[in-house]
Design an enzyme around this catalytic site. Structure first.
Site, PDB file in Angstrom:
ATOM      1  N   THR A 128       0.818  -1.203   0.000  1.00 45.27           N
ATOM      2  CA  THR A 128       0.000   0.000   0.000  1.00 45.27           C
ATOM      3  C   THR A 128       0.857   1.260   0.000  1.00 45.27           C
ATOM      4  OG1 THR A 128      -1.530   1.291   1.390  1.00 45.27           O
ATOM      5  CG2 THR A 128      -0.103  -0.251   2.524  1.00 45.27           C
TER       6      THR A 128
ATOM      7  N   TYR B 250      -1.461   0.140  10.484  1.00 49.71           N
ATOM      8  CA  TYR B 250      -1.728  -0.576   9.237  1.00 49.71           C
ATOM      9  C   TYR B 250      -0.558  -0.408   8.267  1.00 49.71           C
ATOM     10  CZ  TYR B 250      -3.374  -1.394   4.530  1.00 49.71           C
ATOM     11  OH  TYR B 250      -3.472  -1.816   3.227  1.00 49.71           O
TER      12      TYR B 250
END
Length: 447
Positions: A174, A198
């Site tokens: 990501t 995250y």
């Protein structure tokens, strides 16, 4: 025991009728089923050991999180390229109806024994790892869970792959690993400074992959997504989850009157219209990038890290305007203050990915196509009734057709199946933990 040598891809003349033909296998207690799809026949073999579907021409690929948004699109792309995608998913957030191009193995990426059994059954040539928890806010509230699932699950998967002798992996990462960058556009050399657990968890996995490459020879491609959006242009699959946090579907649902007005966080950024700017890439293009990355590894390519974006940013207001044009009405929305940690602008430099994987990598990723495909998908009848209750442990679920209700067939005894398109093997102990798509999920900007 399954008879791998007696199941193969074949071609049949188009006059074959009825559309489903039973093919008899040799050996006691076995049955074969051929599903004619165009000129291609997929053959299943059912016996006391369970269900086995034949590999595609290019072999099986394990797809963790294969019932999720991006994972299911990757499965479709893999099947189109001649692979057999084996979706591995808990179905905690993934959708069983989205597994349409190969078998579903229910299981948790943190379950090493289950992974080992699945790898032994299918003997994949490579793996694609999508399964992860990916809600930014949740990661701040419960970081231990994110490290346990995202990092611990990745280590468990890597151990299982190494034990099975599988040395190729495409990893779903990501742009959250970059945090708030000092310069734009963002290339792969931009310093990584994640703002939340995250992003930290994904960066940790990236570093673990690098160490596995050095120590064990694991060939891998890390794909750092920017903002996945849109739906399958053919309308077969798309984004649908219990709690939606992505901008495009939230805007569509608000415009259609099925959801509350959208909240736009921050209207005073140093951007042309004051709202945050993000780089959106169509989910079909993301899926194709994974297939091309796999082909690169199979051709002997060395490990790489690549950004997946378009190099073109769109503001929140620009997205709302485009959804309004598709809907024929304004998108109801309210404005709210900025949220802590939201960057004003995140736009990829996709030059490295285009050079390695192809200049046409983002051919579906203009904003109009993204919104139009998403609008068509969200306007279709809800496919969730197709996904009945999860199958009991140790069972085989056979879907008669994409719109049919699954029929459960006990796998403990030989079974004759009259017609099927997909074979699904349920895990012995499903654990509802990880089945996501590796995306940053923030309600307004990070789609």
């Amino acid at each position: 025991m399954l008879h791998r040598d007696r199941v193969e891809w074949t071609r049949v003349p188009p006059r074959v009728s009825p559309p489903y033909a039973t093919v008899c296998g040799r050996g006691a207690g076995t049955r074969c089923l051929a599903h004619v799809f165009g000129l291609r026949v997929r053959v299943w073999r059912v016996d006391v050991a369970g269900v086995r579907m034949v590999s595609g021409e290019r072999g099986c690929v394990l797809v963790t999180g294969g019932a999720g948004y991006i994972g299911s699109h990757a499965c479709k792309a893999l099947a189109g390229a001649g692979y057999l995608p084996v979706a591995y998913d808990t179905l905690s957030t993934g959708n069983r109806w989205a597994v349409r191009w190969g078998p579903l193995e229910r299981g948790d990426v943190c379950d090493g024994a289950r992974l080992g059994a699945v790898l032994a059954r299918w003997r994949p040539v490579a793996a694609m790892h999508f399964a992860a928890l990916s809600l930014v806010g949740d990661s701040v509230r419960d970081p231990a869970l994110y490290y346990r699932v995202n990092v611990g699950g990745a280590i468990t998967l890597l151990d299982a792959l190494r034990a099975a002798g599988i040395g190729r992996l495409v990893f779903s990462s990501t742009c959250a690993v970059y945090g708030a960058p000092d310069r734009l556009p963002i290339d792969e050399a931009t310093p990584c400074r994640p703002l939340n657990p995250y992003g930290q968890s994904k960066l940790m996995v990236e570093r673990i992959l690098a160490d596995h490459g050095t120590a064990y020879g694991l060939a891998h491609v890390i794909l750092r997504y920017f903002n996945a959006a849109g739906a399958d242009p053919a309308g077969e699959i798309g984004e649908r989850r219990g709690v939606e946090t992505h901008l495009v579907p939230l805007a569509i649902e608000a415009a259609a009157g099925r959801a509350a007005p959208l909240q736009v966080f921050g209207t005073d950024y140093a951007t042309p219209d004051g709202t945050a700017v993000r780089d959106y890439i169509h989910v079909t293009d993301l899926a194709e990038a994974h297939v091309r990355a796999l082909g690169y590894l199979q051709a002997g390519g060395t490990s790489r890290t690549l950004n997946l974006g378009t190099g073109q940013g769109y503001s929140v207001r620009a997205v709302l305007d485009r959804v309004a044009r598709a809907a024929g009405r304004p998108v109801p929305h309210d404005t709210a203050p900025r949220r802590t940690g939201d960057a004003p602008e995140l736009v990829a430099d996709p030059a490295a990915a285009r050079a390695l994987l192809g200049a046409d990598l983002t051919r579906h990723s203009d904003l109009s196509t993204i919104v139009e495909t998403a609008w068509r998908w969200h306007g279709t009848p809800d496919p969730l009734p197709m996904a009945a209750a999860a199958p009991p442990p140790g069972s085989v679920v056979v879907h008669d057709a994409p719109s049919a209700t699954p029929a459960t067939v006990a796998s403990a005894t030989p079974a004759t199946v009259a017609s099927a398109t997909h074979a699904v093997v349920a895990s012995a102990s499903p654990v509802a933990v990880a089945s996501a798509d590796g995306m940053v999920r923030r309600a307004d900007q990070s789609a």
